[in-house]
Design a protein around this motif. Structure first.
Motif, PDB file in Angstrom:
ATOM      1  N   UNK A  75       0.828  -1.210   0.000  1.00 49.27           N
ATOM      2  CA  UNK A  75       0.000   0.000   0.000  1.00 49.27           C
ATOM      3  C   UNK A  75       0.853   1.247   0.000  1.00 49.27           C
ATOM      4  N   UNK A  76       0.489   2.205   0.872  1.00 51.24           N
ATOM      5  CA  UNK A  76       1.211   3.478   0.866  1.00 51.24           C
ATOM      6  C   UNK A  76       2.333   3.489   1.898  1.00 51.24           C
ATOM      7  N   UNK A  77       2.767   2.288   2.317  1.00 53.26           N
ATOM      8  CA  UNK A  77       3.779   2.237   3.386  1.00 53.26           C
ATOM      9  C   UNK A  77       5.070   2.947   2.971  1.00 53.26           C
ATOM     10  N   UNK A  78       5.490   2.755   1.699  1.00 55.52           N
ATOM     11  CA  UNK A  78       6.711   3.422   1.251  1.00 55.52           C
ATOM     12  C   UNK A  78       6.597   4.937   1.407  1.00 55.52           C
ATOM     13  N   UNK A  79       5.411   5.450   1.074  1.00 52.03           N
ATOM     14  CA  UNK A  79       5.209   6.891   1.180  1.00 52.03           C
ATOM     15  C   UNK A  79       5.212   7.332   2.646  1.00 52.03           C
ATOM     16  N   UNK A  80       4.596   6.516   3.528  1.00 56.00           N
ATOM     17  CA  UNK A  80       4.599   6.853   4.951  1.00 56.00           C
ATOM     18  C   UNK A  80       6.021   6.910   5.480  1.00 56.00           C
ATOM     19  N   UNK A  81       6.833   5.913   5.072  1.00 58.91           N
ATOM     20  CA  UNK A  81       8.235   5.891   5.506  1.00 58.91           C
ATOM     21  C   UNK A  81       8.939   7.167   5.046  1.00 58.91           C
ATOM     22  N   UNK A  82       8.711   7.528   3.769  1.00 60.08           N
ATOM     23  CA  UNK A  82       9.387   8.705   3.210  1.00 60.08           C
ATOM     24  C   UNK A  82       8.981   9.973   3.946  1.00 60.08           C
TER      25      UNK A  82
END
Lengths: 300, 294
Positions: free
Chosen positions: A59-66
């Protein structure tokens, strides 16, 4: 008979047009649309370093990490600083050069040829050239400053965190201002001289003529130039990579360098792709904002 | 007309003239100083390079750096430990190959597409044209991941083909935009006259339009060449320093390498695009500015 062919004509014409465009269309779909789509898909997955599969959907986990990473925000800040300096200086210096080269003086043809050199130079070569030009032990910039008596000793501009970013901006501006100058000069050459002469007879001073005649005349070219400048500002990689590779520390780590690091040094394809999506959206918003800004002013 | 031009020239005050020539001086220094520094660096020895301040007017010059990067080591005359001499010429060859193949391919493909968009618009033609323009905003860096993966699978990594294929991402839209604007400027009466003479659409394009459109095709060709010659990032990632830009970047990270030799190689890399643009200056600037403000 004639009527029938007239009716058939346009339809056959349309088919012919489509046939001519089809090869380009197919190539662009395969080489541009597909990779763009894949990058978006990658950005939603935890892609293994080998890149052989998408890996698990996150999902949007990469974006949350960023967005929760200080490294990203620091890089975003550097990118924005770089972009503002680059866009403003390229446009202003380009306009100044165009106006100068539109005057009559001896050697104008040669000067106009000179304007082309930075634009014809590859971005990477500009990075290499300026890296050494600004070098702290053999650089030409230091030599000039010393000969002018402005400094007493050589300064390592690119390893000083305070000067590294301004110098990389200056190097990139050196090239882009020429591009802006070429387009703006072409725009100025179409400006009818009678307009300026009439204004001069009416007693308009230099500034009034510049702001009421020259600038409005150049508006369409200025929009194009500024949009190009904004896009090149956000997508700039070569100059920064050649000059500092993002250093010293993270003072010149623009987003494109950060993406390169994520994709090919840390081999984190998912995270790198998410960063790439963010950069693409930022460049798009930047370009559209410029167009909007200029057009809105035109309405007033 | 001549007399009015004469009067215009006379009307300028001496103060304005001085300001203009001062401006020209600043302009010339701004453009030439970095270039001059590069050229001087390529023409002096490492020991001259160490002088502080840098000798902007060197007491003596040598072409050893150029011989070294073009023909390999010249009897140990200060080239350092790099193997630039054996790698620069092949890289120039690969750069020329990739750029030329792309120019030819793109002129055919983009030329056909631009002509179709300009003369035979079909449903969706305008949308396609707008998306071609929009591709300039897609960061090439952003979409290299899929190329890297796909090229590894089909085994073209580190070949000129990896670059010939992937460079279409930026060269093809550029060529389509330039040529579409160019074809739009050509009078439509050409096609109408050819049609009356009984020529087919393809005959008209090939026999009549292509020769007339030569200036536009030349300009587009030069711009494609420029982009392909200058491209660094894809060449860095998809090949092992195959073309000139990644090779130059590689030399920067070699220990004990020598700026004099790199400067000579850098001058060599600037020559083809600069000469090309200066020769076709008029065509190229005309093509770049043709579609501005639309």
């Amino acid at each position: 008979m004639a009527g029938a062919t007239d009716l058939l004509g346009p339809k056959a014409d349309r088919a012919f047009g489509l046939k001519l465009v089809a090869p380009a269309m197919i190539i662009l779909i395969v080489l541009l649309a597909l990779p763009t789509l894949l990058t978006v898909v990658y950005s939603l997955h935890d892609v293994p370093a080998s890149g052989s599969s998408f890996g698990p959907f996150v999902g949007i986990e990469n974006f949350t990490i960023i967005f929760s990473s200080p490294v990203f925000w620091r890089s975003a800040q550097v990118t924005l600083t770089f972009a503002i300096g680059f866009v403003v200086l390229s446009t202003v210096i380009g306009l100044a050069m165009a106006m100068l080269l539109n005057q009559r003086f001896i050697g104008r043809g040669l000067a106009r040829a000179l304007l082309i050199i930075p634009w014809a130079t590859p971005w990477l070569v500009i990075g290499i050239l300026w890296k050494w030009f600004a070098d702290g032990s053999v650089g030409g910039l230091n030599a000039v400053l010393m000969m002018l008596g402005l400094t007493s000793d050589y300064h390592p501009f690119l390893s000083d965190p305070n000067t590294a970013l301004p110098i990389t901006v200056l190097a990139a501006v050196w090239r882009q201002a020429s591009f802006a100058g070429i387009l703006l000069l072409a725009g100025l050459q179409t400006l009818p001289e009678e307009l300026n002469e009439a204004a001069q007879l009416d007693g308009a001073n230099w500034w009034q003529r510049f702001s009421n005649i020259t600038l409005p005349w150049l508006r369409p070219v200025l929009i194009t130039v500024t949009v190009f400048n904004v896009i090149y500002a956000f997508l700039q990689f070569d100059v920064v990579f050649a000059m500092t590779q993002g250093g010293p520390g993270d003072t010149t780590q623009v987003l494109s360098v950060l993406i390169y690091r994520q994709l090919f040094v840390n081999t984190n394809i998912g995270l790198g792709s998410a960063l790439a999506v963010i950069l693409g959206v930022v460049a798009l918003i930047g370009g559209l904002t410029i167009v909007r800004l200029f057009y809105r002013r035109e309405m007033h | 007309m001549a007399s009015s031009a004469f009067e215009r020239g006379r009307r300028r005050s001496p103060a304005t003239s001085i300001a203009i020539y001062l401006g020209v001086l600043v302009f010339a220094v701004w453009i030439l100083l970095p270039v001059w520094y590069l050229v001087v660096s390529s023409l002096i020895t490492p020991s001259q390079l160490g002088i502080k301040p840098f000798p902007l007017v060197p007491s003596s010059i040598t072409f050893d750096n150029y011989f070294a990067v073009l023909f390999g080591n010249t009897g140990g005359k200060g080239i350092g430990s790099t193997d630039m001499g054996t790698r620069l010429v092949p890289a120039i060859g690969q750069s020329l190959l990739v750029s030329s193949v792309l120019v030819v391919l793109n002129l055919f493909i983009a030329g056909a597409a631009a002509y179709g968009l300009s003369r035979y618009p079909f449903r969706g033609a305008r949308a396609f044209e707008l998306s071609v323009i929009a591709t300039r905003i897609v960061p090439a860096i952003a979409i290299i991941g899929p190329f890297f993966v796909a090229f590894r699978v089909i085994g073209v990594l580190n070949t000129p083909w990896a670059l010939v294929i992937s460079y279409n991402v930026f060269t093809l839209p550029l060529a389509i935009m330039i040529l579409k604007n160019y074809f739009d400027q050509l009078p439509r009466e050409i096609e109408e006259a050819a049609k009356i003479d009984g020529a087919t659409r393809l005959q008209t394009l090939w026999i009549i339009i292509v020769p007339i459109a030569r200036p536009g095709l030349v300009a587009a060709g030069v711009l494609i060449f420029l982009e392909a010659w200058s491209e660094f990032f894809y060449a860095l990632v998809l090949t092992n320093q195959l073309t000139v830009p990644p090779l130059l970047a590689g030399f920067q990270s070699v220990q004990q390498f020598n700026w004099n030799a790199l400067a000579a190689a850098t001058v060599m890399s600037m020559l083809p695009p600069t000469v090309l643009v200066l020769i076709f200056q008029r065509h190229v600037v005309g093509a770049l500015t043709a579609g501005v403000g639309k």
